[in-house]
Design a protein around this motif. Structure first.
Motif, PDB file in Angstrom:
ATOM      1  N   SER A   1      79.714   1.329   2.379  1.00  0.00           N
ATOM      2  CA  SER A   1      77.944   0.753   1.962  1.00  0.00           C
ATOM      3  C   SER A   1      77.482   1.720   1.047  1.00  0.00           C
ATOM      4  CB  SER A   1      77.429   0.557   3.353  1.00  0.00           C
ATOM      5  OG  SER A   1      78.129  -0.018   4.297  1.00  0.00           O
ATOM      6  N   LEU A   2      77.676   2.890   1.268  1.00  0.00           N
ATOM      7  CA  LEU A   2      76.710   3.823   0.298  1.00  0.00           C
ATOM      8  C   LEU A   2      77.490   3.713  -1.001  1.00  0.00           C
ATOM      9  CD1 LEU A   2      76.428   6.892   2.624  1.00  0.00           C
ATOM     10  CD2 LEU A   2      74.662   5.414   1.781  1.00  0.00           C
TER      11      LEU A   2
ATOM     12  N   LEU B   1      69.635   7.161   1.661  1.00  0.00           N
ATOM     13  CA  LEU B   1      69.392   7.903   2.935  1.00  0.00           C
ATOM     14  C   LEU B   1      68.837   7.050   4.084  1.00  0.00           C
ATOM     15  CD1 LEU B   1      69.183  10.559   4.396  1.00  0.00           C
ATOM     16  CD2 LEU B   1      66.879  10.798   3.438  1.00  0.00           C
ATOM     17  N   LEU B   2      68.338   6.128   4.067  1.00  0.00           N
ATOM     18  CA  LEU B   2      67.855   5.166   4.903  1.00  0.00           C
ATOM     19  C   LEU B   2      69.156   4.490   5.434  1.00  0.00           C
ATOM     20  CD1 LEU B   2      65.539   3.927   6.544  1.00  0.00           C
ATOM     21  CD2 LEU B   2      65.464   2.328   4.943  1.00  0.00           C
ATOM     22  N   ILE B   3      70.099   3.913   4.609  1.00  0.00           N
ATOM     23  CA  ILE B   3      71.260   3.103   4.890  1.00  0.00           C
ATOM     24  C   ILE B   3      72.072   4.128   5.830  1.00  0.00           C
ATOM     25  CG2 ILE B   3      73.332   2.083   4.021  1.00  0.00           C
ATOM     26  CD1 ILE B   3      71.595   1.188   1.628  1.00  0.00           C
ATOM     27  N   ALA B   4      72.053   5.560   5.211  1.00  0.00           N
ATOM     28  CA  ALA B   4      73.014   6.432   6.187  1.00  0.00           C
ATOM     29  C   ALA B   4      72.523   6.662   7.228  1.00  0.00           C
ATOM     30  CB  ALA B   4      73.049   7.703   5.290  1.00  0.00           C
ATOM     31  N   LEU B   5      71.233   6.761   7.401  1.00  0.00           N
ATOM     32  CA  LEU B   5      70.596   6.740   8.856  1.00  0.00           C
ATOM     33  C   LEU B   5      71.008   5.582   9.990  1.00  0.00           C
ATOM     34  CD1 LEU B   5      67.227   8.263   8.071  1.00  0.00           C
ATOM     35  CD2 LEU B   5      69.197   9.776   9.153  1.00  0.00           C
ATOM     36  N   TRP B   6      70.859   4.481   9.192  1.00  0.00           N
ATOM     37  CA  TRP B   6      71.100   3.313  10.123  1.00  0.00           C
ATOM     38  C   TRP B   6      72.596   3.179  10.586  1.00  0.00           C
ATOM     39  CZ3 TRP B   6      68.366   0.084  12.383  1.00  0.00           C
ATOM     40  CH2 TRP B   6      67.082  -0.386  12.090  1.00  0.00           C
ATOM     41  N   PHE B   7      73.546   3.561   9.671  1.00  0.00           N
ATOM     42  CA  PHE B   7      74.988   3.921  10.239  1.00  0.00           C
ATOM     43  C   PHE B   7      75.245   5.135  11.109  1.00  0.00           C
ATOM     44  CE2 PHE B   7      76.023   0.910   6.556  1.00  0.00           C
ATOM     45  CZ  PHE B   7      76.869   0.264   7.107  1.00  0.00           C
ATOM     46  N   ALA B   8      74.321   5.932  10.845  1.00  0.00           N
ATOM     47  CA  ALA B   8      74.360   7.071  12.019  1.00  0.00           C
ATOM     48  C   ALA B   8      74.000   6.586  13.551  1.00  0.00           C
ATOM     49  CB  ALA B   8      73.434   8.354  11.470  1.00  0.00           C
ATOM     50  N   LEU B   9      73.357   5.518  13.670  1.00  0.00           N
ATOM     51  CA  LEU B   9      72.979   5.143  14.984  1.00  0.00           C
ATOM     52  C   LEU B   9      74.342   4.867  15.887  1.00  0.00           C
ATOM     53  CD1 LEU B   9      69.872   3.259  14.492  1.00  0.00           C
ATOM     54  CD2 LEU B   9      70.064   5.638  15.541  1.00  0.00           C
ATOM     55  N   PRO B  10      75.138   3.916  15.119  1.00  0.00           N
ATOM     56  CA  PRO B  10      76.293   3.533  16.048  1.00  0.00           C
ATOM     57  C   PRO B  10      77.227   4.911  16.123  1.00  0.00           C
ATOM     58  CG  PRO B  10      76.320   2.403  13.897  1.00  0.00           C
ATOM     59  CD  PRO B  10      75.040   3.145  14.007  1.00  0.00           C
ATOM     60  N   LEU B  11      77.345   5.703  15.270  1.00  0.00           N
ATOM     61  CA  LEU B  11      78.111   6.958  15.178  1.00  0.00           C
ATOM     62  C   LEU B  11      77.737   7.734  16.223  1.00  0.00           C
ATOM     63  CD1 LEU B  11      80.603   8.439  13.886  1.00  0.00           C
ATOM     64  CD2 LEU B  11      78.981   9.659  12.340  1.00  0.00           C
ATOM     65  N   VAL B  12      76.306   8.099  16.373  1.00  0.00           N
ATOM     66  CA  VAL B  12      75.828   8.606  17.485  1.00  0.00           C
ATOM     67  C   VAL B  12      76.390   8.126  18.758  1.00  0.00           C
ATOM     68  CG1 VAL B  12      73.859   9.502  18.684  1.00  0.00           C
ATOM     69  CG2 VAL B  12      73.993   9.789  16.124  1.00  0.00           C
TER      70      VAL B  12
ATOM     71  N   TRP C   1      75.380  -4.554   2.816  1.00  0.00           N
ATOM     72  CA  TRP C   1      75.563  -3.183   3.557  1.00  0.00           C
ATOM     73  C   TRP C   1      75.194  -3.809   4.943  1.00  0.00           C
ATOM     74  CZ3 TRP C   1      71.621  -1.125   6.223  1.00  0.00           C
ATOM     75  CH2 TRP C   1      70.315  -1.556   5.642  1.00  0.00           C
ATOM     76  N   VAL C   2      74.257  -4.790   5.021  1.00  0.00           N
ATOM     77  CA  VAL C   2      73.715  -4.988   6.488  1.00  0.00           C
ATOM     78  C   VAL C   2      74.972  -5.656   7.220  1.00  0.00           C
ATOM     79  CG1 VAL C   2      72.219  -6.740   7.660  1.00  0.00           C
ATOM     80  CG2 VAL C   2      71.610  -5.344   5.507  1.00  0.00           C
ATOM     81  N   LEU C   3      75.701  -6.419   6.324  1.00  0.00           N
ATOM     82  CA  LEU C   3      77.109  -7.167   7.112  1.00  0.00           C
ATOM     83  C   LEU C   3      77.949  -5.907   7.835  1.00  0.00           C
ATOM     84  CD1 LEU C   3      77.700 -10.107   4.713  1.00  0.00           C
ATOM     85  CD2 LEU C   3      76.382  -9.962   6.901  1.00  0.00           C
ATOM     86  N   PHE C   4      78.142  -4.987   6.786  1.00  0.00           N
ATOM     87  CA  PHE C   4      78.936  -3.872   7.293  1.00  0.00           C
ATOM     88  C   PHE C   4      78.260  -3.287   8.439  1.00  0.00           C
ATOM     89  CE2 PHE C   4      80.441  -3.925   2.572  1.00  0.00           C
ATOM     90  CZ  PHE C   4      81.603  -4.306   2.892  1.00  0.00           C
TER      91      PHE C   4
ATOM     92  N   ALA D   1      66.945  -0.332  -6.160  1.00  0.00           N
ATOM     93  CA  ALA D   1      66.161   1.016  -5.923  1.00  0.00           C
ATOM     94  C   ALA D   1      65.334   1.034  -4.898  1.00  0.00           C
ATOM     95  CB  ALA D   1      65.161   1.015  -7.496  1.00  0.00           C
ATOM     96  N   THR D   2      65.043  -0.341  -4.334  1.00  0.00           N
ATOM     97  CA  THR D   2      64.161  -0.456  -3.217  1.00  0.00           C
ATOM     98  C   THR D   2      65.048  -0.216  -1.743  1.00  0.00           C
ATOM     99  OG1 THR D   2      64.800  -2.574  -3.139  1.00  0.00           O
ATOM    100  CG2 THR D   2      62.701  -2.020  -4.271  1.00  0.00           C
TER     101      THR D   2
END
Length: 265
Positions: free
Chosen positions: A162-163, A174-185, A3-6, A169-170
């Motif tokens: 990515s989701l 939700l954290l991944i979604a927040l990371w993608f929210a930054l470029p969307l914002v 997901w980091v690559l995405f 489990a680590t």
């Protein structure tokens, strides 16, 4: 960690699109002072180009000649020359596009007239005056806004992919979604700022050109004379007028094979 690559791809797409939009806005603002150095009264051809580009100029010329009964525009999609003597370069381009037979489908006439030297010369003069966007709007604000919108959709798609992937489990979703929210914002914020500062987005006209179009429309007295009618065609296009036969002539989509079939006028 795929997901980091995405996420990196999402940042790259969003950042590049926003950067190109900012550069387009800067270029549009840079040509404005040149247009403000003198008074410029738009002709109808110039207003047509700034409002809708080369094809709008061709449409205006066809409608203008039809109003003067020097050209017949049939609702079946054919144009017939009545007066073969064009009064300016645009009219001569249309007559030349119709051909020596004096009759042709409207669609190829519009295409040929829009690509004529007279329209290219008009575009060069408007660009030189700072009223039109160079290179046909390909790098203008309107194109930049479309790229940023596409980037926003791409960021959402990459985030959803990515989701949907199996994650340890680590790594909470939700954290991944927040990371993608930054470029969307970033993309949504860029669109919001552009809308507040530059809207409406014109493909062909610079900000100075848009103001002159607005002045031309305000000067129209709302009467039904030819000048007001043609101003409406120049600014809004043939589909904004209230003559069904004329709209049908330009909207006709019957396939034409180029043969010697029946030509109706």
């Amino acid at each position: 960690m795929f997901w980091v690559l995405f996420l990196l791809a999402a940042w790259a797409v969003a950042g590049l699109a926003c950067l190109r939009l900012c550069l387009a806005a800067v270029r549009a603002a840079a040509v404005e002072p040149r247009a403000a150095t003198g008074e410029h009264a738009l002709t109808l051809y110039e207003a047509a180009f700034l409002s809708g580009g080369p094809r709008r100029v061709a449409d205006l010329t066809l409608v203008s000649m039809a109003r003067q009964r020097r050209l017949l525009l049939a609702h079946t999609g054919w144009a017939t020359v009545v007066d073969p003597c064009g009064r300016d370069e645009m009219e001569r381009s249309v007559i030349g596009a119709i051909g020596p037979g004096g009759q042709s489908r409207i669609a190829p006439v519009r295409t040929a007239a829009a690509a004529a030297d007279a329209v290219r010369g008009l575009a060069d003069r408007l660009v030189g005056a700072g009223l039109a966007v160079p290179d046909g709007g390909a790098g203008g604000v309107a194109a930049g806004v479309r790229r940023v919108r596409t980037a926003a959709v791409t960021v959402c798609a990459l985030g959803l992919v990515s989701l949907a992937m199996p994650l340890p489990a680590t790594e909470p979703r939700l954290l991944i979604a927040l990371w993608f929210a930054l470029p969307l914002v970033l993309t949504l914020g860029c669109l919001a700022i552009t809308r507040m500062e530059i809207h409406p987005y014109a493909r062909w006209a610079s900000p100075a050109g848009q103001r002159l179009i607005g002045t031309l429309v305000r000067q129209a007295d709302g009467s039904a004379d030819d000048r007001t009618f043609l101003t409406s065609v120049a600014v809004r296009g043939v589909h904004a007028i209230g003559e069904p036969d004329l709209r049908a002539a330009f909207a006709h989509r019957e396939k034409y094979t180029g043969g010697d079939g029946e030509r109706r006028a």
